[in-house]
Write a protein that holds these residues in place. Structure first.
Motif, PDB file in Angstrom:
ATOM      1  N   VAL A 137       0.860  -1.192   0.000  1.00 28.38           N
ATOM      2  CA  VAL A 137       0.000   0.000   0.000  1.00 28.38           C
ATOM      3  C   VAL A 137       0.892   1.237   0.000  1.00 28.38           C
ATOM      4  N   ILE A 138       0.548   2.199  -0.851  1.00 29.88           N
ATOM      5  CA  ILE A 138       1.312   3.451  -0.855  1.00 29.88           C
ATOM      6  C   ILE A 138       0.370   4.636  -1.064  1.00 29.88           C
ATOM      7  N   SER A 139       0.645   5.736  -0.386  1.00 30.13           N
ATOM      8  CA  SER A 139      -0.139   6.956  -0.584  1.00 30.13           C
ATOM      9  C   SER A 139       0.635   7.872  -1.506  1.00 30.13           C
ATOM     10  N   LEU A 140      -0.047   8.444  -2.512  1.00 27.38           N
ATOM     11  CA  LEU A 140       0.627   9.355  -3.438  1.00 27.38           C
ATOM     12  C   LEU A 140       0.536  10.806  -2.985  1.00 27.38           C
ATOM     13  N   SER A 141       0.083  11.027  -1.751  1.00 35.14           N
ATOM     14  CA  SER A 141       0.056  12.399  -1.235  1.00 35.14           C
ATOM     15  C   SER A 141       1.452  12.794  -0.762  1.00 35.14           C
ATOM     16  N   ASP A 142       1.952  13.911  -1.309  1.00 37.31           N
ATOM     17  CA  ASP A 142       3.281  14.371  -0.883  1.00 37.31           C
ATOM     18  C   ASP A 142       3.181  15.553   0.082  1.00 37.31           C
ATOM     19  N   LEU A 143       2.047  15.676   0.763  1.00 36.43           N
ATOM     20  CA  LEU A 143       1.914  16.766   1.742  1.00 36.43           C
ATOM     21  C   LEU A 143       2.842  16.537   2.933  1.00 36.43           C
ATOM     22  N   THR A 149      10.744  10.295  -2.036  1.00 35.03           N
ATOM     23  CA  THR A 149      10.643   9.154  -1.115  1.00 35.03           C
ATOM     24  C   THR A 149       9.505   8.226  -1.557  1.00 35.03           C
ATOM     25  N   ILE A 150       8.419   8.820  -1.980  1.00 40.64           N
ATOM     26  CA  ILE A 150       7.268   8.017  -2.426  1.00 40.64           C
ATOM     27  C   ILE A 150       7.684   7.166  -3.626  1.00 40.64           C
ATOM     28  N   ILE A 151       8.378   7.781  -4.577  1.00 39.15           N
ATOM     29  CA  ILE A 151       8.804   7.053  -5.788  1.00 39.15           C
ATOM     30  C   ILE A 151       9.802   5.957  -5.426  1.00 39.15           C
ATOM     31  N   LYS A 152      10.710   6.248  -4.510  1.00 40.26           N
ATOM     32  CA  LYS A 152      11.706   5.245  -4.081  1.00 40.26           C
ATOM     33  C   LYS A 152      10.991   4.021  -3.479  1.00 40.26           C
ATOM     34  N   ARG A 153      10.006   4.284  -2.633  1.00 39.88           N
ATOM     35  CA  ARG A 153       9.248   3.174  -2.017  1.00 39.88           C
ATOM     36  C   ARG A 153       8.447   2.415  -3.069  1.00 39.88           C
ATOM     37  N   LEU A 154       7.834   3.157  -3.984  1.00 34.73           N
ATOM     38  CA  LEU A 154       7.042   2.528  -5.045  1.00 34.73           C
ATOM     39  C   LEU A 154       7.907   1.528  -5.816  1.00 34.73           C
ATOM     40  N   ILE A 155       9.105   1.959  -6.192  1.00 32.40           N
ATOM     41  CA  ILE A 155       9.988   1.096  -6.978  1.00 32.40           C
ATOM     42  C   ILE A 155      10.376  -0.153  -6.175  1.00 32.40           C
ATOM     43  N   ALA A 156      10.610   0.031  -4.882  1.00 29.20           N
ATOM     44  CA  ALA A 156      10.950  -1.122  -4.029  1.00 29.20           C
ATOM     45  C   ALA A 156       9.750  -2.081  -3.959  1.00 29.20           C
ATOM     46  N   PHE A 157       8.550  -1.533  -3.827  1.00 28.70           N
ATOM     47  CA  PHE A 157       7.347  -2.382  -3.751  1.00 28.70           C
ATOM     48  C   PHE A 157       7.144  -3.159  -5.055  1.00 28.70           C
ATOM     49  N   LEU A 158       7.451  -2.510  -6.188  1.00 29.69           N
ATOM     50  CA  LEU A 158       7.199  -3.166  -7.473  1.00 29.69           C
ATOM     51  C   LEU A 158       8.028  -4.439  -7.610  1.00 29.69           C
ATOM     52  N   ASP A 159       9.210  -4.447  -7.015  1.00 27.47           N
ATOM     53  CA  ASP A 159      10.057  -5.641  -7.071  1.00 27.47           C
ATOM     54  C   ASP A 159       9.387  -6.835  -6.410  1.00 27.47           C
ATOM     55  N   ALA A 160       8.473  -6.592  -5.491  1.00 26.43           N
ATOM     56  CA  ALA A 160       7.812  -7.693  -4.784  1.00 26.43           C
ATOM     57  C   ALA A 160       6.735  -8.359  -5.648  1.00 26.43           C
ATOM     58  N   GLU A 161       6.362  -7.744  -6.760  1.00 28.64           N
ATOM     59  CA  GLU A 161       5.410  -8.331  -7.725  1.00 28.64           C
ATOM     60  C   GLU A 161       4.034  -8.636  -7.150  1.00 28.64           C
ATOM     61  N   VAL A 162       3.700  -8.006  -6.040  1.00 23.23           N
ATOM     62  CA  VAL A 162       2.386  -8.248  -5.419  1.00 23.23           C
ATOM     63  C   VAL A 162       1.442  -7.107  -5.809  1.00 23.23           C
ATOM     64  N   PRO A 163       0.125  -7.286  -5.586  1.00 21.98           N
ATOM     65  CA  PRO A 163      -0.795  -6.177  -5.878  1.00 21.98           C
ATOM     66  C   PRO A 163      -0.383  -4.920  -5.105  1.00 21.98           C
ATOM     67  N   LEU A 164      -0.592  -3.793  -5.765  1.00 22.32           N
ATOM     68  CA  LEU A 164      -0.191  -2.508  -5.182  1.00 22.32           C
ATOM     69  C   LEU A 164      -1.427  -1.623  -5.085  1.00 22.32           C
ATOM     70  N   ILE A 165      -1.633  -1.052  -3.919  1.00 14.20           N
ATOM     71  CA  ILE A 165      -2.801  -0.187  -3.732  1.00 14.20           C
ATOM     72  C   ILE A 165      -2.347   1.255  -3.601  1.00 14.20           C
ATOM     73  N   LEU A 166      -2.999   2.137  -4.343  1.00 17.29           N
ATOM     74  CA  LEU A 166      -2.672   3.563  -4.271  1.00 17.29           C
ATOM     75  C   LEU A 166      -3.775   4.297  -3.521  1.00 17.29           C
ATOM     76  N   TYR A 167      -3.425   4.896  -2.374  1.00 16.16           N
ATOM     77  CA  TYR A 167      -4.316   5.832  -1.689  1.00 16.16           C
ATOM     78  C   TYR A 167      -3.945   7.235  -2.179  1.00 16.16           C
ATOM     79  N   GLU A 183       3.004   5.156 -15.337  1.00 25.14           N
ATOM     80  CA  GLU A 183       4.122   5.005 -16.286  1.00 25.14           C
ATOM     81  C   GLU A 183       5.260   4.189 -15.657  1.00 25.14           C
ATOM     82  N   ILE A 184       5.548   4.438 -14.395  1.00 29.06           N
ATOM     83  CA  ILE A 184       6.631   3.700 -13.713  1.00 29.06           C
ATOM     84  C   ILE A 184       6.241   2.219 -13.588  1.00 29.06           C
ATOM     85  N   VAL A 185       4.975   1.971 -13.237  1.00 30.85           N
ATOM     86  CA  VAL A 185       4.531   0.581 -13.065  1.00 30.85           C
ATOM     87  C   VAL A 185       4.560  -0.149 -14.412  1.00 30.85           C
ATOM     88  N   LYS A 186       4.178   0.559 -15.477  1.00 28.99           N
ATOM     89  CA  LYS A 186       4.121  -0.079 -16.809  1.00 28.99           C
ATOM     90  C   LYS A 186       5.484  -0.606 -17.250  1.00 28.99           C
TER      91      LYS A 186
END
Ligand code: SAH
Length: 260
Positions: A137-143, A149-167, A183-186
């Motif tokens: 699970v990742i939140s795309l809010s950068d408030l 940091t969000i993008i770095k975590r996203l890329i790490a999560f993608l390596d796990a190949e599991v479903p990804l949820i965007l809040y 685009e990054i996920v694609k």
């Protein structure tokens, strides 16, 4: 009537679920009934209006979370107070900030965090069973968290190949975040991987779109701050009835062990 005795206060941090009052837990209803003061964001308070009759209501707006937390902690010295938070209060909700403020205050009022149905599992239930195994699970809010940091975590999560949820996938203040992430996920997942966009789940204006990674970008304008996005993992597929797609599912692995 509240007694002036300092020890009589209590602070509940109550998850109100995705919006349908039927999805409040009994514990949440009991806490609200017990409270003389209910504090929260206007939007979440309006979804539980029928439970608030006769109570002192303190409405607050988005962006005022720290102020709201301080008010709740102060009032809970002498009153039973519920701070409401949509979904689950511990998932991008009010529990964290309220407990930080309470800790700093040095106050020893009793508190209880009451869980709620979070947007991810509420949306999953509408789609079938896309989160049957591990998921991220990742939140795309950068408030509060820098975008890098969000993008770095996203890329790490993608390596796990599991479903990804965007809040918080997209809002007026950050209209490009959803497209950038897609685009990054694609670059890492198959174009036909299922993607579900679920708007206002368990509210009167609920809308669900099942698409795939290649086509998700075409929905960019439709995605807003009331939408949660489920991007399928390596094993996620459409749930079929005949030739019709009726949802999405991530098999947990029973098919590897059993014949059914
Ligand atoms: N504490 C909440 C999340 C707050 S962050 C929870 O546990 O659900 C706010 C984000 O949650 C929104 O931008 C959206 O992505 C998601 N969300 C919350 N309620 C939702 C609903 N009813 N339908 C779709 N998405 C929802």
């Amino acid at each position: 009537m509240q007694s002036p005795d300092k020890s009589c206060g209590k602070l509940y941090i109550v998850g109100t679920g995705p919006g349908d009052p039927d999805l409040l837990t009994l514990k949440a209803i009991k806490a609200l009934n017990e409270s003389s003061i209910v504090i929260g964001n206007d939007f979440y308070l309006s979804s539980i209006q029928s439970l608030l009759i006769g109570k002192t209501i303190i409405k607050s707006s988005m962006g005022k979370e720290v102020e709201r937390a301080k008010t709740a902690v102060e009032l809970a010295e002498k009153n039973i107070v519920s701070m409401v938070s949509g979904g689950d209060p511990g998932v991008y909700g009010m529990a964290g900030i309220v407990l930080e403020v309470l800790e700093h205050s040095g106050n020893s009022i009793p508190f209880e965090v009451i869980p709620g149905v979070t947007a991810a599992t509420a949306a999953a239930s509408r789609l079938g069973s896309p989160l049957s195994g591990d998921f991220a699970v990742i939140s795309l809010s950068d408030l509060l968290v820098p975008w890098e940091t969000i993008i770095k975590r996203l890329i790490a999560f993608l390596d796990a190949e599991v479903p990804l949820i965007l809040y918080n996938p997209r809002s007026r203040g950050r209209p490009g975040h959803f497209a950038e992430v897609i685009e990054i996920v694609k670059a890492k997942r198959k174009g036909k991987s299922p993607v579900a966009l679920v708007k206002n789940v368990y509210r009167d204006n609920e809308e669900i779109v099942i698409t795939n990674l290649d086509d998700a970008i075409g929905m960019e304008e439709w995605v807003d701050m009331h939408t949660v996005v489920i991007i399928g993992g390596e094993e996620t597929r459409n749930l079929l009835r005949g030739d019709d797609v009726i949802g999405i599912i991530t098999p947990r692995g029973y098919q590897r062990k059993y014949v059914y």
